[in-house]
Design a protein around this motif. Sequence first.
Motif, PDB file in Angstrom:
ATOM      1  N   LEU A  35       0.827  -1.195   0.000  1.00 48.35           N
ATOM      2  CA  LEU A  35       0.000   0.000   0.000  1.00 48.35           C
ATOM      3  C   LEU A  35       0.874   1.262   0.000  1.00 48.35           C
ATOM      4  CD1 LEU A  35      -2.627  -1.159   2.651  1.00 48.35           C
ATOM      5  CD2 LEU A  35      -2.840  -1.233   0.162  1.00 48.35           C
ATOM      6  N   PRO A  36       0.363   2.388  -0.521  1.00 46.25           N
ATOM      7  CA  PRO A  36       1.126   3.638  -0.482  1.00 46.25           C
ATOM      8  C   PRO A  36       1.532   3.980   0.950  1.00 46.25           C
ATOM      9  CG  PRO A  36      -0.769   3.862  -1.928  1.00 46.25           C
ATOM     10  CD  PRO A  36      -0.920   2.544  -1.228  1.00 46.25           C
ATOM     11  N   GLU A  37       2.718   4.565   1.102  1.00 50.03           N
ATOM     12  CA  GLU A  37       3.297   4.754   2.432  1.00 50.03           C
ATOM     13  C   GLU A  37       2.400   5.557   3.374  1.00 50.03           C
ATOM     14  OE1 GLU A  37       5.912   3.067   3.370  1.00 50.03           O
ATOM     15  OE2 GLU A  37       5.925   2.247   1.350  1.00 50.03           O
ATOM     16  N   GLU A  38       1.826   6.658   2.876  1.00 48.70           N
ATOM     17  CA  GLU A  38       0.988   7.477   3.757  1.00 48.70           C
ATOM     18  C   GLU A  38      -0.216   6.698   4.267  1.00 48.70           C
ATOM     19  OE1 GLU A  38       1.746   8.244   0.598  1.00 48.70           O
ATOM     20  OE2 GLU A  38       2.350  10.356   0.383  1.00 48.70           O
ATOM     21  N   TYR A  39      -0.800   5.888   3.395  1.00 48.54           N
ATOM     22  CA  TYR A  39      -1.958   5.098   3.793  1.00 48.54           C
ATOM     23  C   TYR A  39      -1.545   3.976   4.748  1.00 48.54           C
ATOM     24  CZ  TYR A  39      -6.282   2.363   3.335  1.00 48.54           C
ATOM     25  OH  TYR A  39      -7.437   1.659   3.582  1.00 48.54           O
ATOM     26  N   ARG A  40      -0.380   3.379   4.517  1.00 51.53           N
ATOM     27  CA  ARG A  40       0.127   2.349   5.436  1.00 51.53           C
ATOM     28  C   ARG A  40       0.288   2.941   6.834  1.00 51.53           C
ATOM     29  NH1 ARG A  40       4.473  -0.206   5.522  1.00 51.53           N
ATOM     30  NH2 ARG A  40       3.910  -2.409   5.263  1.00 51.53           N
ATOM     31  N   ASP A  41       0.913   4.119   6.893  1.00 54.11           N
ATOM     32  CA  ASP A  41       1.129   4.762   8.188  1.00 54.11           C
ATOM     33  C   ASP A  41      -0.194   5.084   8.878  1.00 54.11           C
ATOM     34  OD1 ASP A  41       3.870   4.618   7.971  1.00 54.11           O
ATOM     35  OD2 ASP A  41       4.099   6.647   7.171  1.00 54.11           O
ATOM     36  N   PHE A  42      -1.171   5.514   8.075  1.00 55.11           N
ATOM     37  CA  PHE A  42      -2.483   5.808   8.643  1.00 55.11           C
ATOM     38  C   PHE A  42      -3.088   4.541   9.258  1.00 55.11           C
ATOM     39  CE2 PHE A  42      -7.032   6.329   8.702  1.00 55.11           C
ATOM     40  CZ  PHE A  42      -7.237   7.658   9.032  1.00 55.11           C
ATOM     41  N   LEU A  43      -3.049   3.448   8.533  1.00 58.95           N
ATOM     42  CA  LEU A  43      -3.623   2.195   9.032  1.00 58.95           C
ATOM     43  C   LEU A  43      -2.925   1.722  10.304  1.00 58.95           C
ATOM     44  CD1 LEU A  43      -4.090   0.184   5.708  1.00 58.95           C
ATOM     45  CD2 LEU A  43      -5.843   1.403   7.004  1.00 58.95           C
ATOM     46  N   LEU A  44      -1.627   1.967  10.400  1.00 59.03           N
ATOM     47  CA  LEU A  44      -0.852   1.491  11.554  1.00 59.03           C
ATOM     48  C   LEU A  44      -0.961   2.398  12.774  1.00 59.03           C
ATOM     49  CD1 LEU A  44       2.447   0.323   9.795  1.00 59.03           C
ATOM     50  CD2 LEU A  44       0.776  -1.149  10.952  1.00 59.03           C
ATOM     51  N   HIS A  45      -1.132   3.700  12.555  1.00 54.71           N
ATOM     52  CA  HIS A  45      -1.033   4.640  13.683  1.00 54.71           C
ATOM     53  C   HIS A  45      -2.295   5.453  13.954  1.00 54.71           C
ATOM     54  CE1 HIS A  45       3.190   3.668  13.794  1.00 54.71           C
ATOM     55  NE2 HIS A  45       3.314   4.017  12.526  1.00 54.71           N
ATOM     56  N   VAL A  46      -3.207   5.494  12.993  1.00 56.63           N
ATOM     57  CA  VAL A  46      -4.443   6.264  13.193  1.00 56.63           C
ATOM     58  C   VAL A  46      -5.629   5.317  13.325  1.00 56.63           C
ATOM     59  CG1 VAL A  46      -5.937   8.095  12.318  1.00 56.63           C
ATOM     60  CG2 VAL A  46      -3.468   8.189  11.902  1.00 56.63           C
ATOM     61  N   GLY A  47      -5.924   4.561  12.299  1.00 57.75           N
ATOM     62  CA  GLY A  47      -7.029   3.624  12.387  1.00 57.75           C
ATOM     63  C   GLY A  47      -7.254   2.908  11.070  1.00 57.75           C
ATOM     64  N   ALA A  48      -8.016   1.825  11.131  1.00 56.96           N
ATOM     65  CA  ALA A  48      -8.311   1.033   9.938  1.00 56.96           C
ATOM     66  C   ALA A  48      -9.432   1.634   9.111  1.00 56.96           C
ATOM     67  CB  ALA A  48      -8.675  -0.402  10.333  1.00 56.96           C
ATOM     68  N   GLY A  49     -10.024   2.735   9.601  1.00 56.94           N
ATOM     69  CA  GLY A  49     -11.109   3.398   8.901  1.00 56.94           C
ATOM     70  C   GLY A  49     -11.884   4.257   9.880  1.00 56.94           C
ATOM     71  N   GLY A  50     -12.902   4.929   9.368  1.00 59.35           N
ATOM     72  CA  GLY A  50     -13.740   5.741  10.247  1.00 59.35           C
ATOM     73  C   GLY A  50     -13.770   7.193   9.837  1.00 59.35           C
ATOM     74  N   ALA A  51     -13.842   8.081  10.838  1.00 55.63           N
ATOM     75  CA  ALA A  51     -14.034   9.507  10.584  1.00 55.63           C
ATOM     76  C   ALA A  51     -13.021  10.046   9.577  1.00 55.63           C
ATOM     77  CB  ALA A  51     -13.924  10.283  11.896  1.00 55.63           C
ATOM     78  N   ASP A  52     -13.554  10.701   8.550  1.00 57.48           N
ATOM     79  CA  ASP A  52     -12.701  11.264   7.503  1.00 57.48           C
ATOM     80  C   ASP A  52     -13.552  12.103   6.578  1.00 57.48           C
ATOM     81  OD1 ASP A  52     -13.990   9.652   5.544  1.00 57.48           O
ATOM     82  OD2 ASP A  52     -12.121   9.532   4.431  1.00 57.48           O
ATOM     83  N   PRO A  53     -13.002  12.595   5.467  1.00 56.68           N
ATOM     84  CA  PRO A  53     -13.805  13.365   4.518  1.00 56.68           C
ATOM     85  C   PRO A  53     -15.117  12.672   4.171  1.00 56.68           C
ATOM     86  CG  PRO A  53     -11.510  13.412   3.865  1.00 56.68           C
ATOM     87  CD  PRO A  53     -11.604  12.484   5.032  1.00 56.68           C
TER      88      PRO A  53
END
Length: 226
Positions: free
Chosen positions: A55-73
Amino acid sequence: MTDRWWAGLRRRVEAAGAGPGGGEVFGAFGHRWVVEEPLTLGELAELEAQTGVRLPEEYRDFLLHVGAGGADPAYGLFPVRRVRGGWRWEGDGADLADLSRLAEPFPDRGPDPKLLDDLLAQCPEEECFDDIEDFDDAIEAWDERGDAVLFAPERTVGAIAICHLGCAQREWLILSGSHRGTVWSDCRADDVDLAPLLNDDGTPVRFDRWYTDWLDKAERTALSAP
């Protein structure tokens, strides 16, 4: 960006959701400011092994440190979940992505513009029909021809739908090919072709900018005094 920066992003989302204007942010009634738990490194490795793509790096980091989904645009970032032993993204339109073709390059070009122009020119006109049912049949056939071009499965290989904006409008994250890591608008339901989201300077919007731009704007509404 550092792990600490990403962790701080989750805290910002949680604070915005608790703010006095949190309910006024567009789409909040859909995601309810819930952020799913992050993936573990093992889960991410399993997901990437199943899909055959890193997966693209920014999205990988999001999944690992923010969440697997949820609140967003809009109405929320489609969560990726393990379901019956396999991984998949879930949401309104998430199933449009062919998970078996995520490693294939996303197309550099869309349909021939002349083909789309010809389709629009062929749109039936009601005054040309004596019977309204014949007109309805002609419109249905014309819609099917257009959908066959705009919604051809090969148009979205190498990409996943990540959120919906309502009225069948969605946004996609490109996983493979020359556009990897960028976010695209999908208004094909309104006969507008897929197109990259662009920054003010004309460069393509990447996942981290896409998310933080939304959060910056959401905070101004959510944290404002009533």
